[in-house]
Design an enzyme around this catalytic site. Structure first.
Site, PDB file in Angstrom:
ATOM      1  CB  CYS A 284      -0.965  -0.009   1.178  1.00  0.00           C
ATOM      2  SG  CYS A 284      -2.036  -1.448   1.157  1.00  0.00           S
ATOM      3  CB  ALA A 285       3.923   1.590  -1.891  1.00  0.00           C
TER       4      ALA A 285
ATOM      5  CG  ASP B 184      -1.162   1.708  -3.967  1.00  0.00           C
ATOM      6  OD1 ASP B 184      -0.933   2.145  -2.813  1.00  0.00           O
ATOM      7  OD2 ASP B 184      -2.258   1.867  -4.538  1.00  0.00           O
TER       8      ASP B 184
ATOM      9  CB  CYS C 193      -2.973   8.623   8.634  1.00  0.00           C
ATOM     10  SG  CYS C 193      -3.946   8.279   7.159  1.00  0.00           S
TER      11      CYS C 193
HETATM   12  C1  LIG Z   1      -2.609   5.195   3.315  1.00  0.00           C
HETATM   13  S1  LIG Z   1      -2.437   5.094   1.617  1.00  0.00           S
HETATM   14  C2  LIG Z   1      -0.711   4.731   1.438  1.00  0.00           C
HETATM   15  C3  LIG Z   1       0.191   5.928   1.594  1.00  0.00           C
HETATM   16  C4  LIG Z   1       1.636   5.578   1.270  1.00  0.00           C
HETATM   17  N1  LIG Z   1       2.128   4.473   2.055  1.00  0.00           N
HETATM   18  C5  LIG Z   1       2.562   6.758   1.441  1.00  0.00           C
HETATM   19  O1  LIG Z   1       3.312   6.837   2.395  1.00  0.00           O
HETATM   20  O2  LIG Z   1       2.547   7.638   0.570  1.00  0.00           O
HETATM   21  C6  LIG Z   1      -3.138   3.534   1.305  1.00  0.00           C
HETATM   22  C7  LIG Z   1      -2.901   2.976  -0.078  1.00  0.00           C
HETATM   23  O3  LIG Z   1      -3.432   1.658  -0.105  1.00  0.00           O
HETATM   24  C8  LIG Z   1      -3.799   1.365  -1.426  1.00  0.00           C
HETATM   25  N2  LIG Z   1      -4.662   0.180  -1.374  1.00  0.00           N
HETATM   26  C9  LIG Z   1      -5.924   0.070  -0.922  1.00  0.00           C
HETATM   27  N3  LIG Z   1      -6.358  -1.192  -0.994  1.00  0.00           N
HETATM   28  C10 LIG Z   1      -5.333  -1.932  -1.487  1.00  0.00           C
HETATM   29  C11 LIG Z   1      -5.156  -3.302  -1.800  1.00  0.00           C
HETATM   30  N4  LIG Z   1      -6.141  -4.192  -1.622  1.00  0.00           N
HETATM   31  N5  LIG Z   1      -3.969  -3.704  -2.311  1.00  0.00           N
HETATM   32  C12 LIG Z   1      -2.970  -2.811  -2.504  1.00  0.00           C
HETATM   33  N6  LIG Z   1      -3.083  -1.495  -2.240  1.00  0.00           N
HETATM   34  C13 LIG Z   1      -4.246  -1.057  -1.725  1.00  0.00           C
HETATM   35  C14 LIG Z   1      -4.446   2.631  -1.894  1.00  0.00           C
HETATM   36  O4  LIG Z   1      -4.433   2.708  -3.316  1.00  0.00           O
HETATM   37  C15 LIG Z   1      -3.575   3.691  -1.232  1.00  0.00           C
HETATM   38  O5  LIG Z   1      -2.602   4.150  -2.129  1.00  0.00           O
END
Ligand SMILES: C[S@@+](CC[C@H](N)C(=O)[O-])C[C@H]1O[C@@H](n2cnc3c(N)ncnc32)[C@H](O)[C@@H]1O
Length: 446
Positions: free
Chosen positions: A262-263, A283, A378
């Site tokens: 989830c990057a 992601d 967060c």
């Molecule tokens: C909190 S944000 C991540 C922020 C990031 N780690 C940063 O520091 O910039 C959560 C991320 O999870 C991704 N996401 C949500 N569900 C997911 C899944 N099933 N598999 C992979 N990524 C996922 C979203 O697209 C989003 O970019």
């Protein structure tokens, strides 16, 4: 100013808003019409508030959808909507104190009054401009009503609203979880513009940069135009709330092969790459991964990018360490995104918690023996933090909490007795505060 980095709140899914989802009120359709100069931004504010409160959109997405206005007017419309959302319960109380008529929550008259008063309180707009830009938004009897209420309140004088109440449901939830002082701190913080935090790839560069450093590789500025700051084009730093920089600091320096789950958009990926790790960044969102790619290009850092749903993807090897910065309600980002307080209702928090526990269970499979799994959100909701880790540990006895060691996190961060880190409103308030966060490092035994 928003580089899209750091707080990561928009992993949140679409949520129905406060007013019922499906009927677009007539006044919203009218607000989408072209309008006379000066009033256009306020008409757009009406549209934005409707998109946020009734349709559950983010402020950024709702602002971006207003295509008919030049960029400065659009920015003003978003700013007015933001100031309105920061103080909605108190603005409503003021409105109610000035009219015997009960204005429905989604009525145009209440919306126009809210945004007019928010400009006065939050942006210091002079009285005559507040009135002159509000009245053209309403006709006939409504105009008389709005004029009357505004006249009464402006003559009376508005209170500063520098510690406005949050939505009642949120205050009750947070008071139960964190106590009254955290709620009072959140009230004070939501009225203030958060500082601008930069994370540097190189600590020496951070040391040479004008600003306040509260942690290694960190600089805090009062505010600034990001693209005009030195070092932006060269990619020496990126925008990232200080709290959002803490999880990656818990990945052991010697880790080596790190999975960043989830990057996107990549604030933590860049921290990990800058620390010298070999990073695989996964992601589900192609669009957000494209922003991650741009961020890596700008900062001259490298990572392998994988566009995949982590619930379906399979790792081809076990990793030394994994960072799971899970999608969440994002309520910890309420200072920058006041709309999260209206979007994150209990059903949504429960839905997020369900996804988080599935993501944690998958991440656990891909970790080497003795490897570290850092989980972060967060969010200020215990279901997404403390309770999530408690249930994970109950279901995975092969894992244990691994508390931060001295020097891994800045000295002002005190881990909880359980060994995880909870950042609450109020921490470092004098210096501008931090986003609310939960972080836990788990280690796989043997
Ligand atoms: C909190 S944000 C991540 C922020 C990031 N780690 C940063 O520091 O910039 C959560 C991320 O999870 C991704 N996401 C949500 N569900 C997911 C899944 N099933 N598999 C992979 N990524 C996922 C979203 O697209 C989003 O970019």
């Amino acid at each position: 100013m928003d580089s899209g980095l750091g707080t990561g709140g928009d992993g949140l899914r679409w949520v129905g808003g406060c007013f019922g989802r499906f009927m677009t009120p007539k006044w919203v359709r009218e607000a989408a019409m072209p309008s006379a100069e000066g009033v256009g931004a306020r008409r757009a504010t009406l549209q934005i508030l409707d998109a946020v409160l009734r349709r559950g959109q983010t402020l950024d997405a709702a602002g971006a959808a207003v295509r008919t206005l030049p960029a400065p007017d659009r920015a003003l419309a978003v700013a007015i909507a933001g100031e309105t959302l920061r103080r909605l319960p108190d603005l409503d109380a003021l409105i109610d104190s000035a009219t015997r008529q009960r204005l429905p929550d989604d009525s145009k008259a209440r919306m126009v009054l809210r945004l007019a008063l928010a400009q006065k309180v939050g942006l210091g707009t002079p009285d005559h401009a507040v009135v002159a830009t509000a009245l053209p938004l309403v006709d006939g009897g409504l105009r008389r009503l709005v004029h009357g209420v505004l006249g009464t309140l402006l003559r009376r004088g508005l209170p500063p609203l520098d510690a406005p109440r949050l939505p009642e449901a949120v205050e009750q939830r947070w008071a139960a979880a964190w106590g009254g002082e955290a709620v009072h701190a959140a009230r004070r913080l939501i009225a203030r513009r958060p500082a601008l935090d930069l994370t540097f790839a190189d600590d020496a560069e951070a040391g040479a940069f004008a600003g306040t450093s509260l942690a290694p590789r960190h600089v805090r500025l009062e505010s600034a135009s990001v693209a005009e700051l030195p070092g932006f084009a060269e990619g020496r730093w990126w925008v990232q709330d200080l709290a959002a920089s803490l999880p990656a600091r818990l990945i052991p320096a010697a880790a080596g092969d790190v999975l960043d789950l989830c990057a996107a958009p990549g604030g933590k990926t860049m921290q990990l790459a800058a620390a010298g790790h070999r990073v695989t960044a996964v992601d589900a969102s192609e669009g957000r991964l494209a922003r991650l790619r741009d961020n890596l290009d700008r900062t001259h850092l490298t990572a392998e990018l994988v566009a995949a749903d982590a619930l379906a993807w399979e790792a081809d090897r076990p990793f030394d360490a994994i960072l799971l910065d899970a999608p969440c309600s994002a309520t910890g980002t309420f200072r920058r995104h006041p709309e999260v307080l209206y979007r994150a209702r209990p059903a949504i928090i429960a839905e997020n918690a369900d996804l988080q526990s599935q993501l944690l269970a998958r991440a656990a499979q891909w970790l080497k023996a003795a490897g570290a799994l850092v989980y972060s959100v967060c969010s200020l909701e215990p279901q997404e933090g403390e309770q999530m880790i408690d249930s994970f540990l109950a279901a995975h006895p092969e894992f244990a909490l691994d508390p931060p060691r001295p020097g891994e996190l800045p000295g002002f961060v005190m881990p909880a007795p359980q060994g995880w880190v909870r950042i609450l409103p109020g921490l470092l308030e004098e210096q501008g505060g931090l986003d609310g966060f939960f972080i836990a490092r788990l280690v796989r035994r043997g």
